[in-house]
Design an enzyme around this catalytic site. Structure first.
Site, PDB file in Angstrom:
ATOM      1  N   SER A 180       4.675  11.709   4.272  1.00 31.92           N
ATOM      2  CA  SER A 180       3.741  11.789   3.144  1.00 31.92           C
ATOM      3  C   SER A 180       2.341  12.039   3.680  1.00 31.92           C
ATOM      4  O   SER A 180       2.008  11.629   4.804  1.00 31.92           O
ATOM      5  CB  SER A 180       3.746  10.477   2.367  1.00 31.92           C
ATOM      6  OG  SER A 180       2.677  10.454   1.445  1.00 31.92           O
ATOM      7  N   THR A 216      12.387  -0.017   5.384  1.00 27.41           N
ATOM      8  CA  THR A 216      13.054   0.963   4.514  1.00 27.41           C
ATOM      9  C   THR A 216      12.649   2.393   4.870  1.00 27.41           C
ATOM     10  O   THR A 216      13.503   3.272   4.990  1.00 27.41           O
ATOM     11  CB  THR A 216      12.679   0.706   3.035  1.00 27.41           C
ATOM     12  OG1 THR A 216      13.016  -0.632   2.714  1.00 27.41           O
ATOM     13  CG2 THR A 216      13.407   1.662   2.110  1.00 27.41           C
ATOM     14  N   TYR A 228      -1.419  -8.207   5.226  1.00 29.94           N
ATOM     15  CA  TYR A 228      -0.660  -7.167   4.523  1.00 29.94           C
ATOM     16  C   TYR A 228      -1.511  -6.452   3.473  1.00 29.94           C
ATOM     17  O   TYR A 228      -2.171  -7.082   2.650  1.00 29.94           O
ATOM     18  CB  TYR A 228       0.564  -7.788   3.840  1.00 29.94           C
ATOM     19  CG  TYR A 228       1.450  -6.775   3.137  1.00 29.94           C
ATOM     20  CD1 TYR A 228       2.220  -5.880   3.856  1.00 29.94           C
ATOM     21  CD2 TYR A 228       1.518  -6.724   1.737  1.00 29.94           C
ATOM     22  CE1 TYR A 228       3.043  -4.956   3.213  1.00 29.94           C
ATOM     23  CE2 TYR A 228       2.331  -5.815   1.092  1.00 29.94           C
ATOM     24  CZ  TYR A 228       3.095  -4.933   1.837  1.00 29.94           C
ATOM     25  OH  TYR A 228       3.906  -4.030   1.204  1.00 29.94           O
TER      26      TYR A 228
END
Ligand SMILES: NC(=O)c1ccc[n+]([C@@H]2O[C@H](COP(=O)([O-])OP(=O)(O)OC[C@H]3O[C@@H](n4cnc5c(N)ncnc54)[C@H](OP(=O)(O)O)[C@@H]3O)[C@@H](O)[C@H]2O)c1
Length: 126
Positions: free
Chosen positions: A52, A18, A74
Site C-alpha cells: 500500500s 496478518t 501502538y
C-alpha cells in the site's frame, strides 16, 4: 487495517501478523514448489505482495522491531504502515535473492489503488 490493538494467537500484533507474517510464511512454504515448477516448465513464477502507499506512514524507525507488540506505543495507522512496508521490503529482498540464485521467479509489491472493501471496517464503517 487500523484495528484496535490486539495480538494474534502467536502473540504478534495483529496487523503485522496478518498483513506480513502470514504472507511471508505462505510464500516460504510455496517457494520450493514454485522454483521446481518454474524450472521444469520454463514458465516464469510470479509472486505479488499487495502492499500500500501507506508504507510511507510508519513509526519513526520504519519497522519498529523492538516494540512490535507494545500496546503502549501502538498507533493503528503506523502499525498498518509498518506492516505494508514489510510487504514491500519482503518483495525487494526476495526478488534480489531469487535473481542471485537464477530462479525464474519475479517478486513485486503493488499499491492497488483505493477500493471500498471490508478493509475499511475499523475506519469508515465503525
Ligand atoms: N482496499 C484498498 O483501498 C487497499 C489499498 C491499499 C492496499 N490494500 C491492500 O489490499 C489487501 C486486500 O485488502 P482488500 O481491500 O481486498 O480488503 P478485504 O476485502 O477486506 O480483504 C481482506 C482479507 O483479509 C482477511 N483478514 C482480515 N483480517 C484477518 C486476520 N486477522 N486473519 C486472517 N485473515 C484476515 C479478510 O477475511 P474476512 O473477510 O474473513 O475477515 C479478507 O479476506 C490488503 O493487504 C490491503 O492492505 C487495499
Amino acid at each position: 487495517m487500523f484495528c484496535p490493538f490486539q495480538l494474534s494467537k502467536d502473540g504478534v500484533e495483529m496487523q503485522f501478523a496478518t498483513n506480513h507474517l502470514g504472507h511471508f510464511l505462505l510464500t516460504n512454504l510455496l517457494l520450493d514448489t514454485m522454483k521446481a515448477t518454474a524450472k521444469s516448465t520454463g514458465i516464469e513464477g510470479r509472486i505479488v505482495n499487495l502492499s500500500s502507499v501507506a508504507h510511507h506512514h510508519t513509526y519513526p524507525k520504519g519497522i519498529d522491531f523492538d516494540n512490535l507488540n507494545d500496546e503502549k506505543i501502538y498507533n493503528d495507522k503506523m502499525a498498518y504502515g509498518q506492516s505494508k512496508l514489510a510487504n514491500l521490503l519482503h518483495a525487494k529482498e526476495l526478488s534480489r535473492r531469487l535473481k542471485e540464485e537464477g530462479a525464474n521467479i519475479t517478486v513485486n509489491s503493488v499499491h492497488p489503488g483505493l477500493i471500498m472493501t471490508n478493509l475499511m471496517r475499523h475506519s469508515l464503517f465503525s
